[in-house]
Design a protein around this motif. Structure first.
Motif, PDB file in Angstrom:
ATOM      1  N   ALA B 467      -4.929   1.611   0.035  1.00  0.00           N
ATOM      2  CA  ALA B 467      -3.647   1.892  -0.632  1.00  0.00           C
ATOM      3  C   ALA B 467      -3.038   0.618  -1.199  1.00  0.00           C
ATOM      4  CB  ALA B 467      -2.685   2.548   0.351  1.00  0.00           C
ATOM      5  N   GLY B 476      -0.778  -8.242  -7.659  1.00  0.00           N
ATOM      6  CA  GLY B 476       0.661  -8.432  -7.440  1.00  0.00           C
ATOM      7  C   GLY B 476       1.486  -7.237  -7.898  1.00  0.00           C
ATOM      8  N   SER B 477       0.872  -6.361  -8.684  1.00  0.00           N
ATOM      9  CA  SER B 477       1.627  -5.188  -9.135  1.00  0.00           C
ATOM     10  C   SER B 477       1.243  -3.974  -8.293  1.00  0.00           C
ATOM     11  CB  SER B 477       1.400  -4.917 -10.620  1.00  0.00           C
ATOM     12  OG  SER B 477       0.051  -4.583 -10.869  1.00  0.00           O
ATOM     13  N   ASN B 478       1.186  -4.193  -6.974  1.00  0.00           N
ATOM     14  CA  ASN B 478       0.776  -3.127  -6.059  1.00  0.00           C
ATOM     15  C   ASN B 478       1.761  -1.969  -6.076  1.00  0.00           C
ATOM     16  OD1 ASN B 478       2.384  -5.255  -4.900  1.00  0.00           O
ATOM     17  ND2 ASN B 478       2.388  -4.044  -3.025  1.00  0.00           N
ATOM     18  N   LEU B 479       1.219  -0.766  -5.951  1.00  0.00           N
ATOM     19  CA  LEU B 479       2.069   0.422  -5.869  1.00  0.00           C
ATOM     20  C   LEU B 479       2.582   0.623  -4.449  1.00  0.00           C
ATOM     21  CD1 LEU B 479       1.483   1.320  -8.714  1.00  0.00           C
ATOM     22  CD2 LEU B 479       0.672   3.497  -7.860  1.00  0.00           C
ATOM     23  N   PHE B 480       1.775   0.226  -3.480  1.00  0.00           N
ATOM     24  CA  PHE B 480       2.100   0.514  -2.084  1.00  0.00           C
ATOM     25  C   PHE B 480       1.953  -0.746  -1.255  1.00  0.00           C
ATOM     26  CE2 PHE B 480      -0.366   4.036  -3.970  1.00  0.00           C
ATOM     27  CZ  PHE B 480       0.682   4.923  -4.153  1.00  0.00           C
ATOM     28  N   TRP B 481       2.656  -0.727  -0.123  1.00  0.00           N
ATOM     29  CA  TRP B 481       2.452  -1.806   0.834  1.00  0.00           C
ATOM     30  C   TRP B 481       1.435  -1.400   1.888  1.00  0.00           C
ATOM     31  CZ3 TRP B 481       3.996  -6.023  -1.224  1.00  0.00           C
ATOM     32  CH2 TRP B 481       5.154  -6.059  -2.011  1.00  0.00           C
ATOM     33  N   GLY B 482       1.131  -0.164   1.944  1.00  0.00           N
ATOM     34  CA  GLY B 482       0.147   0.301   2.917  1.00  0.00           C
ATOM     35  C   GLY B 482       0.215   1.808   3.042  1.00  0.00           C
ATOM     36  N   GLN B 483      -0.522   2.313   4.025  1.00  0.00           N
ATOM     37  CA  GLN B 483      -0.559   3.754   4.244  1.00  0.00           C
ATOM     38  C   GLN B 483      -0.650   4.009   5.738  1.00  0.00           C
ATOM     39  OE1 GLN B 483      -4.159   5.735   3.036  1.00  0.00           O
ATOM     40  NE2 GLN B 483      -3.125   7.691   2.732  1.00  0.00           N
ATOM     41  N   ALA B 484       0.014   5.062   6.192  1.00  0.00           N
ATOM     42  CA  ALA B 484      -0.081   5.442   7.606  1.00  0.00           C
ATOM     43  C   ALA B 484      -1.535   5.739   7.923  1.00  0.00           C
ATOM     44  CB  ALA B 484       0.785   6.671   7.863  1.00  0.00           C
TER      45      ALA B 484
END
Ligand SMILES: Cc1cc2nc3c(=O)[nH]c(=O)nc-3n(C[C@H](O)[C@H](O)[C@H](O)COP(=O)(O)OP(=O)(O)OC[C@H]3O[C@@H](n4cnc5c(N)ncnc54)[C@H](O)[C@@H]3O)c2cc1C
Ligand SMILES: Cc1cc2nc3c(=O)[nH]c(=O)nc-3n(C[C@H](O)[C@H](O)[C@H](O)COP(=O)(O)OP(=O)(O)OC[C@H]3O[C@@H](n4cnc5c(N)ncnc54)[C@H](O)[C@@H]3O)c2cc1C
Ligand code: SF4
Lengths: 450, 485
Positions: B467, B476-484
């Motif tokens: 994610a 650097g233009s990430n949509l998410f910081w992570g996913q459960a």
């Protein structure tokens, strides 16, 4: 599947489902076409509770409401085709042809009546014409909702919300529960658009500020969003020079309006409201094209799924009457029932237990304005230790997000901690309506659709 | 790694050069700071294949534009790129404009353009009803095309002939190495020849190579994108007659190959070569100027805005167009500079590439190159399937063949899962959201990704990304910081 149906319904949200039920009850052959893998429409991503107060007389989550609406079709002879994308409608006079893209081929379905129940889409940044750069981290509220609730994505940590409509408010609470810091909600109009109860339970509960007469006047950041500039607006809703303030954030949620989804309707020449893009209908919910009916959000965006279902029953029944040549068209009821909106009054408690939404106040130790005893009890508790139903998602063994809700309201002060505790839960076996897990002695029920 | 030729910049020009050189037995590398091709000016323009009447006679701009216009249709056919010869109208609003247009017809003839003529508004209205003005110049050879698909196709063709692409590789240092590998790029990549096709950064890259004296003046152009109304409102680009100014073509209305209409660009000098922000006053100006051209446009039909930046050599005090600078530098053996490749750089990209090829042929001894033609190089690229543009029989056949054609991912443009998968699994290995968008064209309709974004993300994750690795564009233009998990 047949190649002719009396009534074809496009969309299986609450509108499509209720329309199908009513049409089938009059003896029409009915098919529902839905582009998603499952029925329920937008409700599937609305995991919070508060649906169904009118129709089912209890507070349900979106997926639970959807599940009930689907259950109501049990035993009826209705064909439901999911993963079926309606790409075109063709008017052949008395009959209409529907072109459907499915994984098993390109289908043509002929029908006498069509019910448009295609819902709505969200207004985007481009449409509100917010200047600035184009970084990631700018989401419409519904898109954010589906990423967070259906996919378990962590979409942002410092969040600004533009627009005080209900979806924005709901997302303010959701993101707070998920661990983000919601810095504020900004509304361009002079008063909030959302329901009073949502302002109380989604913002005030968590100390999230709401400012009206404000807009995001610039988006800043070259890669991921770095900040937004907010400004006061004048009476023309233009940003006033000199009022700008920079707020550092990594996420901007836009809750700036919904647009009825009517591309298909346009194929047939259905007349649309030039202002709202909603399909125009007469008293029996028939559009400008005979035999084509419209209901739910593609006609006019309604606040409550309950109202959508009720309206759709009329549309579905009339579509069946048209197809079967029965007379006695029903006129659509006025749907003026709505919960109170705007700023919650000071020192007033808005009861959320039923659709009346009484405003209850205490004066000299006496309660005023409650409509029933239950409401009085609610108001008393609200005064000393407010209780809330916690909804969230937890992962099952396959890593899928399963919506759950606390079986009873929990103290408001415990919401954030309980949500955090739920993050480590992995559900084994779970069935909708049954206890899925227990935390600190509090039972959580699976609130899945299906 | 050692290469005969290193090209800095994977815009249309860099990719056209790579393709041209890939027809020779050369080892070629392209180094690009972004994670994909066409992320610079080549992805932010009007996407018009100009006819070449507007440029100074005898300039490289005029020569390469006319030549590019002549070649483009065949090129697009070979490379499987969508192209449509729409023609174009330049509209005169007063007598002075009409005299400008008459002079343009003459200039165009001198430049080698064909078919230019002055026409009355009847002729204009027959094709684009509702346009204002008193008369027009018609340019039948002007065309519109898919600028993203074009740049991708050039790069894929080059890659098929063995060219290497290094993405997310910003060239930061160029040092001198011993002959013949005179260029050591970032201490790792050695090359005999360095071709500087770095667009807005060409002055800086030249300086890295020890040749100072160039200066690029960034000049921003902002656009509005209208919904898919091209078929119903505007099938032919309409421009105002050119007026003296800082060197743009005036705010014009252009149908795009995908059926939208774009309005723009403005022209404002700025210092920052990467500030792509749109601004309120300019967007408001676009609205009012475009409604002068076509009164029926409604603000409610706007779905997006964007900006591109012209790499101008003419300083703000001077304005106007300065000719392309394309040359082998005396001061640094093996350095070929391309400076100031502004409009019509897209149209001219292949002729520019051929010119660069000729420069290398002329200097091959000196540069230590052996310019031998490759036997049977690949010159074509298969067009990607566009489900939405096919007739029903063809669509039905595709679904039978591959059920993924039966799953619609982008509802606005009817892009299917099969097309998305193909775009993700692309030859160049680019996997940002924008990379998928440039190849299959989802997220570009009226819902701007509201419907399809979750599905594209799901497919990117199936392809192996986590994610937090999903970017809108560059790192650097990430949509998410992570996913459960
Ligand atoms: C993001 C969002 C959040 C909301 N949150 C709330 C809330 O918290 N509480 C509340 O009461 N209301 C909420 N609403 C309003 C809610 O959507 C309505 O009350 C109700 O769900 C609308 O029902 P519907 O059936 O008209 O539309 P939808 O539920 O949107 O259903 C439309 C269906 O049509 C299908 N469809 C559309 N086009 C096609 C096609 N071409 N082919 C096949 N199928 C198609 C769609 O996939 C979808 O399933 C929300 C709305 C949105 C957009
Ligand atoms: C508003 C506008 C409208 C236009 N309209 C048209 C039109 O309609 N028709 C037409 O023919 N032309 C048009 N043009 C001109 C055309 O777009 C350009 O001439 C053309 O795209 C230039 O291509 P390029 O490859 O030289 O530059 P670019 O596409 O900018 O490519 C340069 C590349 O170099 C990379 N780079 C830079 N520095 C480094 C480094 N240090 N290391 C590695 N990589 C680096 C950049 O990331 C970039 O990808 C327009 C231009 C603008 C601005
Ligand atoms: S007080 Fe009673 S009647 Fe009034 S909203 Fe609450 S539950 Fe309904």
């Amino acid at each position: 599947m047949k190649d002719f149906y009396d009534v074809a319904i496009i969309g299986a949200g609450p509108a499509g489902l209720a329309a199908a039920k009513a049409a089938s009850a009059l003896g029409a052959s009915v098919i529902i076409l839905e582009r998603e893998a499952r029925c329920g429409g937008i409700l599937n991503q609305c995991i919070h509770d508060g649906f169904g107060l009118m129709r089912y007389h209890r507070a349900l989550t979106g997926p639970e409401y959807a599940a009930r609406a689907i259950d109501e079709l049990e035993g009826m002879r209705i064909d439901i085709l999911t993963d079926a994308f309606v790409s075109q409608l063709v008017d052949n006079g008395d009959k209409k042809a529907i072109i459907v893209i499915t994984r098993s081929g390109l289908l043509t379905i002929n029908t006498a009546s069509i019910v448009l129940a295609t819902g709505c889409r969200e207004r985007t940044r481009g449409q509100i014409r917010t200047p600035g750069s184009r970084p990631s981290g700018v989401f419409t509220a519904g898109l954010a909702q589906s990423f967070v609730n259906l996919k378990g994505m962590d979409i942002g940590h410092r969040v600004v919300i533009l627009g005080s409509g209900d979806i924005g408010l709901i997302m303010a609470r959701r993101l707070t529960l998920e661990g983000a810091k919601v810095l504020g909600v900004y509304e361009i109009l002079s008063k909030p658009c959302g329901l009073k109860r949502n302002i109380t339970q989604c913002l005030y509960d968590f100390g999230i500020p709401l400012e009206t007469g404000m807009t995001v006047s610039r988006i800043i950041g070259s890669k991921r969003l770095e900040a937004v500039e907010v400004s006061q607006v004048d009476s023309d809703m233009k940003a006033i020079d000199g009022t700008a303030r920079i707020i550092e954030c990594d996420t901007l949620i836009l809750s700036v309006g919904l647009i009825p989804e009517n591309e298909l309707a346009s194929d047939l020449g259905v007349k649309l409201d030039p202002k709202t893009n909603g399909a125009l209908t007469d008293a029996i919910l028939q559009t400008s094209v005979p035999g084509v009916f419209a209901c739910g959000n593609c006609r006019k965006v309604l606040d409550l799924a309950d109202l959508v279902s009720r309206q759709a029953e009329t549309a579905g029944a009339n579509a069946a009457r048209h197809a079967l040549g029965l007379g006695g068209y029903e006129e659509a009821a006025e749907l003026d029932v709505s919960l109170p909106k705007g700023w919650p009054e000071k020192d007033v408690i808005n009861c959320t237990l039923c659709p009346r939404g009484c405003s209850i106040a205490f004066k000299d130790g006496k309660a005023l304005g409650y409509g029933c005893k239950r409401g009085l009890e609610y108001a008393k508790t609200e005064l000393v230790s407010p209780m809330r139903t916690l909804t969230a998602t937890v992962l099952d063994s396959k890593g899928h997000c399963v919506p759950i809700k606390s079986s009873v309201p929990v103290p408001r002060s415990s919401l954030v901690l309980l949500r955090q505790a739920l993050k480590s839960v992995r559900l084994a076996d779970h069935h909708s309506g049954q206890v899925a897990c227990t935390i600190d002695g509090i039972e959580f029920l699976s609130a899945e659709n299906g | 790694m050692r290469y005969d030729v290193a090209i800095i910049g994977a815009g249309a020009v860099g990719c056209a050069i790579a393709r041209e050189l890939s027809f020779f037995k050369l080892k070629v590398a392209v180094l690009e700071k972004s994670c994909d091709v066409a992320f610079g000016t080549s992805g932010r323009n009007s996407a018009v294949c100009h006819a070449g009447f507007n440029n100074k006679t005898t300039s490289l701009m005029a020569r390469f534009c006319v030549e590019g216009n002549r070649l483009m249709e065949g090129l697009c056919q070979d490379l499987g790129v969508e192209y449509r010869k729409t023609g174009k109208f330049l509209i005169g609003f007063d007598e002075a404009d009409m005299r400008t247009l008459e002079a343009l017809v003459e200039k165009g003839k001198a430049n080698g353009c064909t078919g230019l003529q002055i026409v009355g508004m009847d002729a204009v209205h027959a094709k684009v009803p509702g346009v204002g003005g008193i008369g027009a110049m018609s340019s039948p050879n002007t065309a519109i095309f898919d600028t993203f698909g074009y740049t991708v196709a050039l790069a894929e063709n080059a890659k098929a002939n063995g060219c290497d692409f290094y993405f997310s590789h910003a060239v930061k240092s160029v040092s001198e190495g011993p002959d013949p590998y005179r260029f050591i790029i970032d201490g790792a990549i050695e090359a005999k020849v360095l071709i500087n096709s770095a667009g807005l950064f060409a002055d800086k890259v030249s300086s890295l190579c020890g040749v100072d004296g160039y200066r690029i003046y960034p000049c921003k152009g902002q656009y509005y994108v209208y919904d898919k109304i091209a078929d119903s409102t505007l099938q032919v680009p309409v421009y105002p007659a050119p007026r003296p100014g800082i060197g743009g073509l005036g705010i014009h209305l252009t149908p795009t190959i995908h059926g939208n209409v774009i309005a723009g660009p403005s022209a404002d000098y700025q210092d920052d070569p990467e500030d792509y922000c749109t601004t309120k006053p300019v967007l408001d100006q676009l609205l009012s100027e475009s409604s002068l051209l076509l009164g029926s446009l409604r603000p409610g039909q706007i779905i997006a805005s964007y900006a591109g930046i012209r790499p101008k050599q003419a300083p703000p005090s001077q304005g106007g167009f300065m000719d392309f600078t394309i040359k082998a530098e005396q001061g640094r053996k093996g350095l070929v500079n391309l400076i100031g490749i502004e409009s019509p750089g897209l149209t001219a990209s292949v002729p520019i590439a051929m010119h660069v090829r000729d420069i290398l042929i002329d200097h091959q001894r000196d540069f230590g190159l052996d310019m031998q033609a490759r036997e049977n190089p690949i010159r074509t690229r298969k067009a990607p399937v566009r489900f939405a543009s096919l007739d029903r029989e063809e669509q039905a056949r595709l679904i039978k063949e591959n059920p993924d054609y039966g799953t619609v991912v982008c509802r606005c443009q009817t892009v299917t899962l099969a097309e998305i998968k193909k775009a993700i699994d692309n030859v160049l290995g680019c996997r940002s959201i924008a990379s998928v968008k440039y190849r299959a064209w989802p997220t570009t309709g009226r819902c701007q990704g509201g419907y399809c974004m979750t599905r594209i993300v799901a497919e990117l994750m199936k392809s192996g990304l986590k994610a937090e690795e999903i970017n809108l564009r560059d790192e650097g233009s990430n949509l998410f910081w992570g996913q459960a998990r």
